[in-house]
Design an enzyme around this catalytic site. Sequence first.
Site, short mmCIF file in Angstrom:
data_model
loop_
_atom_site.label_atom_id
_atom_site.label_comp_id
_atom_site.label_asym_id
_atom_site.label_seq_id
_atom_site.Cartn_x
_atom_site.Cartn_y
_atom_site.Cartn_z
N ASP A 1 31.61 -72.72 -25.24
CA ASP A 1 32.37 -73.67 -24.29
C ASP A 1 32.64 -75.14 -25.24
OD1 ASP A 1 32.50 -72.18 -22.08
OD2 ASP A 1 30.86 -73.04 -21.48
N ASP B 1 37.27 -65.89 -19.77
CA ASP B 1 36.23 -65.09 -20.36
C ASP B 1 35.14 -64.22 -19.18
OD1 ASP B 1 34.42 -67.22 -19.98
OD2 ASP B 1 33.58 -67.03 -22.09
N HIS C 1 36.42 -69.80 -15.89
CA HIS C 1 36.73 -69.36 -17.31
C HIS C 1 37.14 -67.91 -17.14
CE1 HIS C 1 33.55 -72.37 -19.17
NE2 HIS C 1 34.73 -72.98 -18.43
N CYS D 1 29.61 -66.47 -23.68
CA CYS D 1 29.32 -67.94 -23.63
C CYS D 1 28.22 -68.72 -24.52
CB CYS D 1 28.96 -68.42 -22.10
SG CYS D 1 30.00 -67.46 -20.76
#
Length: 655
Positions: free
Chosen positions: A344, A465, A463, A637
């Site tokens: 991030d 992802d 997000h 992440c």
Amino acid sequence: SAPRGAASFQAQGSAGVKLWVLHEARSVKLPSSVGRWPLGPRPELLLAMERPSREAGDEKVRISYFREDGGVPVGRAVLYLTCVEVSLDADVTRSGAVSRTLLDKASWTWGPDGHGAVLLVNCDRDDPGAEGLDNEDSAVRSYNDLQDMAQLVLRTRGPCATFAGHRLLLHLDFGDADKIRVFYGGNHVELEMFKPVLGGSKLAYTVRPSRHQHESVFYVEGLAFPDVAFSGLVSLHVTLLESPEKGLQSPIFTDTVVFRVAPWIMTPNTAAPLEVFVCRWVLLGAPPLPAAGSTPKSRFSRFAPSVDKNEEFVAAVGALAERAQVPLTVCPAPQNQQDRWIQDEVEFGYIQAPHKTLPVVFDSPRDRGLKDFPVRSILGPDFGYVARQAPEGSSSLDSFGNLEVSPPVTVQGKEYPLGRILIGSSFPRVGGRRMAKAVRDFLVAQKVQAPVELFSDWLNVGHVDEFLSFVPAPDRKGFRLLLASPSACYQLLKEKQEEGFGEAVMFQGLDRVPKPTINEILADEELRKFNDYAQSCISWNRDILKRSLGLAEPDILDIPQLFQSNADSDAEAFFPDMVNMLVLGRHLGIPKPFGPVVGGRCCLEQRVRELLEPLGLSCTFIDDFFSYHVLLGEVHCGTNVRRKPFAFKWWHVVP
């Protein structure tokens, strides 16, 4: 002017002069079969010299005028010529070296047949003792610093007296003064002799004849990336002016070179990995921060252990990196300040000129525990840094788990050889969260990876992802798009129920975690209804991705996944989100889902293996349940990867 009564003329040049006469809209080289030319309303004579003069006035053109009846000339005129060369050159051919060219240096064109010089933003820090980026001061601190700059060569030849009697001015446009800086060291090689001569308040620099030889090499550094108010194009000029002693210094000749500042380029999952990053930490008692600033409302968060550490996770990532033969960099607790979400915080990319490629880390506006890590630990010699802030205040969507890029694609004949950037947004919702305008503007302005906005605001963290990933493949387009799929998960669980495994439980082996059976999951109408909603959001994105990336259904694989609603009706992963994976070539680090065990195997893991292993991929399932999943993040992440730049040169793109 011609003598009165003259009707025609004859032109003759000395040995070093070439002449053409313009007659009836065509040029005729002299001498020709026509000896005399009629004097029209505006007769034109063109001349050229192949080499500079040795002395002032050493070449000449003689004009003889004749009456209509011919005979002897009624008048003569002699033009004495002095030829000088004034040329400003850069790597316009994009070969990696400055050379003379007949190409238009004052223009910049895209494509494999294009031309135009390229300039790097000098955003690394070659001197470890310096405080900021190399382009934040006006000093040349090392010879490596010079190599990050583009050469600009000023060539002049001709009689010394001519240059002594004129002024030679290197200058830039006012609007470019904060975009570039130009250094000049004269005939010296010592670093301390290189001084800034253009940029900032310095708009022009007089090249002194006493310091000038046939070639003067200037060094140009970029100060700014393309952005919403900056196209990336900058111009430098050299102008020969009349002698200052004559009063008004009217320009005689100007040569111009146009540079384009190299864009920042992302690399996709399918690119070869060069370095893996992960954070290590140990927390005693204090509640850890969830992913991207979201509220940890997961139904499992209360089951997190009082001692929060990730030694086993780091070891698993290290083992995967070793199998993939990729170096592992561990960011220790003092540097990460207990912030584990390294995906991030930063995105790794690069900038490139024909003479040099430079990795550049893009720092997100999230600014949590890892906020100093990019500058303190990544920025350095030949490793650049760029950042954008969110003056309006950052949201979870400004974290770079919400920033991905596809592999190269072709869409209805339009090629995207560097892929397309993918970012999450609140669209099609009215209001909601959206990536900061400064970040979006920056990504669009790079031009070479045209961004696509997807709908991610349906997720708590928000997000992209969380519902998509790309993996390499040996066929079709060279990759597969992986999409999280509640429909595929329900279909798999229904199959296992019909096979008689309805009492198989989730989360086996996890202490203090509820363990619903397949039957209980399938009977949970509220969970089913919410996953129908989650599937509709993913299906919306599926259609956007198919249109924007030119994909067909065989290019997409559905990865079984369920989501649950938090108190605000935002989606969170019901079990570890398997698309949120670490891709290292053919080696995949996938969040271990802790699915129902059927026949001694997790049926979720088995289905993913059946989908991915035929592509030559190796699946390793990594336990991130308490260290990441309960805090709304997964393997992707908690890791980051620097990858090999594209072999394709960005200036060959046709935006």
